[in-house]
Write an enzyme that holds these catalytic residues in place. Structure first.
Site, short mmCIF file in Angstrom:
data_model
loop_
_atom_site.label_atom_id
_atom_site.label_comp_id
_atom_site.label_asym_id
_atom_site.label_seq_id
_atom_site.Cartn_x
_atom_site.Cartn_y
_atom_site.Cartn_z
CG HIS A 258 -1.94 1.24 1.27
ND1 HIS A 258 -3.36 1.18 0.63
CD2 HIS A 258 -1.54 2.66 2.21
CE1 HIS A 258 -4.15 2.34 0.95
NE2 HIS A 258 -2.53 3.30 1.23
CD GLU A 259 1.39 3.83 3.57
OE1 GLU A 259 1.97 4.22 3.47
OE2 GLU A 259 0.31 3.19 4.15
CG HIS B 256 0.47 6.01 -0.69
ND1 HIS B 256 -0.73 6.48 -1.53
CD2 HIS B 256 -1.28 5.62 0.21
CE1 HIS B 256 -2.49 6.41 -1.05
NE2 HIS B 256 -1.39 5.71 0.26
CG HIS C 189 0.47 8.84 -6.42
ND1 HIS C 189 -0.86 8.55 -6.44
CD2 HIS C 189 0.48 9.72 -7.78
CE1 HIS C 189 -1.62 10.33 -7.09
NE2 HIS C 189 -0.77 9.97 -7.97
ZN LIG Z 1 -3.06 5.38 2.27
#
Ligand SMILES: [Zn+2]
Length: 675
Positions: free
Chosen positions: A467-468, A471, A474
């Protein structure tokens, strides 16, 4: 004084100078950086030439660079490696920073110039990104009341002042009510069912309060295990009712009037600024755009999830009947869910962990990023770091071009706050033909290695890392001109797409085979385990969906209409929950009076975002699965249209360009087994 915090760091060879930073450097650096940022704004407002995009909007975006860089170093340290002294500095400088940002947002001369450019926007030949920047800068002022007359401006400041007082008070009341309750147990029999960890923790709480036996509280780490595992039903009821009654007991900590006052003031504020409701005001800047869209999105999903939720509720009720439970109550939900889950899947988290050695999982994430986006991660130990445990990498693309600096800080420490997050020390932008690359970091609190065992992650920690890392991608693949539109600077209901999307690879055999190998035998994770993980992940998903949607709809009810005629918080809430109820109502309980997300934090009119983001990530991953989860073309489209674009265009436009069509909920419903 030679202050390392005032030196620029633009290239891979100059990064945040952690080893040279002393606490004494912070305050003088902030003073200088704020003065510098103020002077940069003055240059814009004192300009005698007519306001143009270049001399005003662009200049504004490139102003305050030293202050931004300094703030990110300081506040990241305050989260990941803090101490009393840093916390004290944070308290001292926070008012300086809010004063500075008020000075900018209330600067009338500056707004006049911004507005003059904005008013000419249709005659200027701006790129899409420039139009977006102009819109954002203008709205930054107008949504804060810059267009109002002096009377209305005064009213707005008054409302804002009251609102901040009320939400502070709301939070204080919830905290006071949470702390006011304790459940003391002295009879060992009443602990039955609880895991050792929860019992030990309860003992420690009792001890710290000079009490005998075991003490349970309404804090999540105490409350959740109790509701999930404690066999004693009447104690679960007692605890659940105490939890649900917080700030709803007609005592000095009651939040009912505060809730009514907050929604009324938010509505007035929205009206003053020209919006129909608070939800219209908030959603203007979101992917969802309007409350109508949020409500129809929620109702559509609700209609599809409800039959499954009812079936699951029946299944759970039947299962609990074996224990003599005639009617399933709220305090039975977590307990029997856990028991049923165990019976159906018997997924032993401990048996999974040997397949997830931290080093293997990180390598796995890097390999996946390489296969999808052509990124290479090279550990570079010479990059300056704030703690010896932090890992530092240089990231390059297939041509060998420098893409980003990547920091990863995995283990809990004193001085690091809980949870996991992605952050940056330097954002990305382009100036004078040069693409200045970002410095990205992820911070987690994973299981530490011991003397005899390496760090073995739980499956939950594995998905958290992905998940991290999503990010982080991104941030790392950002490729925009203006830093305020770069990377994760996108609307709230769009920002979780890359992170949640990446989690999907954790459930795919093809991806797991790359890294999920037993740390001793190197054997790949057995397929039936992967299958079980997948099935367990969507266990009781219908009920979960209903619950999430009910909170989102409650939020929308409070903020999407006129609050003038609302008399009773509880009646209003019951009305909003109609259609999503499974359990019998508990009349002495109320959700709204402790719904801190929307009345204390910044999530008002935003709770739907959780489900919204799930729809997006499931729909996007469906596309990846069509041509193989490592298909380069699909990945390129995602990088080109979503990851690299940040907030330079409307999220729906970007999404459609990637996907070829609008997102719909079918993939999510399929993944959740609700179809
Ligand atoms: Zn998040």
């Amino acid at each position: 004084m030679n202050n390392p915090l005032l030196e620029a760091f633009n290239t891979p060879h100059t990064t945040a100078p952690f080893s040279q930073i002393k606490n004494k450097h912070f305050k003088p650096a902030f003073k200088i950086a704020i003065a510098k940022a103020t002077a940069e704004i003055d240059v814009i407002t004192e300009n005698n030439e007519e306001a143009t995009f270049k001399n005003t909007i662009e200049k504004l975006d490139f102003s305050g660079y030293t202050l931004d860089r300094l703030s990110s170093v300081f506040f990241n340290l305050n989260s990941a490696e803090t101490n009393n002294e840093i916390q004290k500095i944070a308290q001292e400088i926070s008012p300086w920073l809010s004063e500075f940002s008020n000075d900018v947002s209330l600067n009338e001369k500056l707004f006049k110039r911004v507005k003059s450019v904005y008013d000419q926007r249709n005659n200027l030949e701006l790129t899409i990104e420039q139009s977006m920047l102009l819109d954002k800068k203008y709205k930054g002022f107008s949504r804060n009341g810059a267009n109002l007359n002096d009377n209305d401006k005064t009213s707005l400041r008054e409302i804002d002042k009251n609102l901040s007082k009320l939400s502070l008070k709301f939070g204080e009341n919830v905290l006071a009510e949470t702390n006011a309750f304790e459940l003391q147990i002295t009879d060992k029999n009443q602990l039955k069912g609880l895991p050792d960890g929860a019992i030990e923790a309860a003992k420690a709480v009792a001890k710290s309060r000079n009490q005998k036996g075991w003490m349970f509280t309404l804090d999540y780490p105490s409350y959740i295990p109790f509701m999930t595992y404690a066999d004693d039903r009447s104690l679960r009821e007692q605890l659940a009712k105490a939890f649900g009654a917080r700030a709803f007991q007609n005592n000095k900590n009651d939040n009912q009037q505060i809730v009514l006052d907050i929604v009324k003031l938010r509505h007035q504020r929205a009206n003053l600024l020209g919006y129909t409701t608070h939800a219209h005001f908030v959603l203007e800047e979101r992917m969802a755009e309007t409350p109508e869209k949020v409500v129809s999105f929620s109702n559509e999903l609700l209609a599809k999830a409800k039959p499954a939720a009812k079936r699951e509720f029946e299944q759970l009720s039947t299962f609990a009947k074996k224990d003599g439970i005639e009617k399933l109550q709220k305090w039975d939900g977590a307990y029997y869910s856990e028991k049923l889950k165990k019976e159906l899947f018997n997924l032993d988290q401990e048996a999974l962990k040997p397949y997830f050695k931290l080093e293997n999982v990180i390598e796995g994430a890097f390999t996946i990023a390489q296969k999808l986006f052509g990124l290479q991660f090279k550990e570079v130990t010479t990059i300056d770091k704030y703690h010896q445990e932090v890992k530092t990498y240089e990231v390059t693309n297939t041509n060998g071009d420098f893409i980003a600096v990547f920091y990863a800080d995995f283990f809990p420490r004193k001085g690091k706050r809980n949870g996991a997050w992605m952050t940056s020390y330097k954002s990305q932008w382009k100036t004078n033909g040069e693409n200045s690359r970002p410095h990205i970091s992820i911070v987690c609190n994973f299981t530490k290695p011991t003397e005899t065992k390496p760090s073995l992650l739980t499956f939950n920690e594995v998905t958290t890392l992905f998940h991290e890392f999503g990010h982080a991608l991104h941030g790392m693949l950002a490729n925009t001109t203006y830093s305020s539109l770069s990377g994760t600077s996108v609307s709230w209901d769009f920002v979780e797409l890359p992170s949640q999307l990446l989690e999907n690879w954790c459930y795919e055999k093809e991806a797991l085979d790359l890294f999920a190998k037993h740390y001793k035998t190197n054997e790949p994770i057995p397929m039936e385990m992967v299958q079980k993980i997948k099935e367990a992940a969507s266990f009781l998903e219908g009920m979960q969906t209903l619950r999430q949607l009910s909170f989102g709809l409650l939020d929308m009810s409070w903020h999407g209409g006129s609050p003038e005629d609302i008399k009773s918080v509880k009646d209003f809430e019951n009305e909003a929950f109609k259609g999503t109820n499974l359990y019998p109502d508990v009349k002495e309980n109320c959700m709204s009076t402790a719904f801190s997300h929307i009345f204390q934090g910044g999530y008002s009119s935003g709770y739907y975002s959780y489900k919204w983001a799930e729809v997006l990530d499931a729909d996007a991953f469906e596309y990846f699965k069509e041509n193989g989860i490592f298909n380069k073309e699909t990945a390129d489209k995602f990088a080109e249209n979503v990851l690299s674009k940040g907030g330079t265009e409307k999220p729906m436009v970007l999404y459609k360009r990637f996907r070829g069509k609008k997102p719909n909920s079918t993939a999510l419903l399929k993944r959740a087994g609700l179809l």
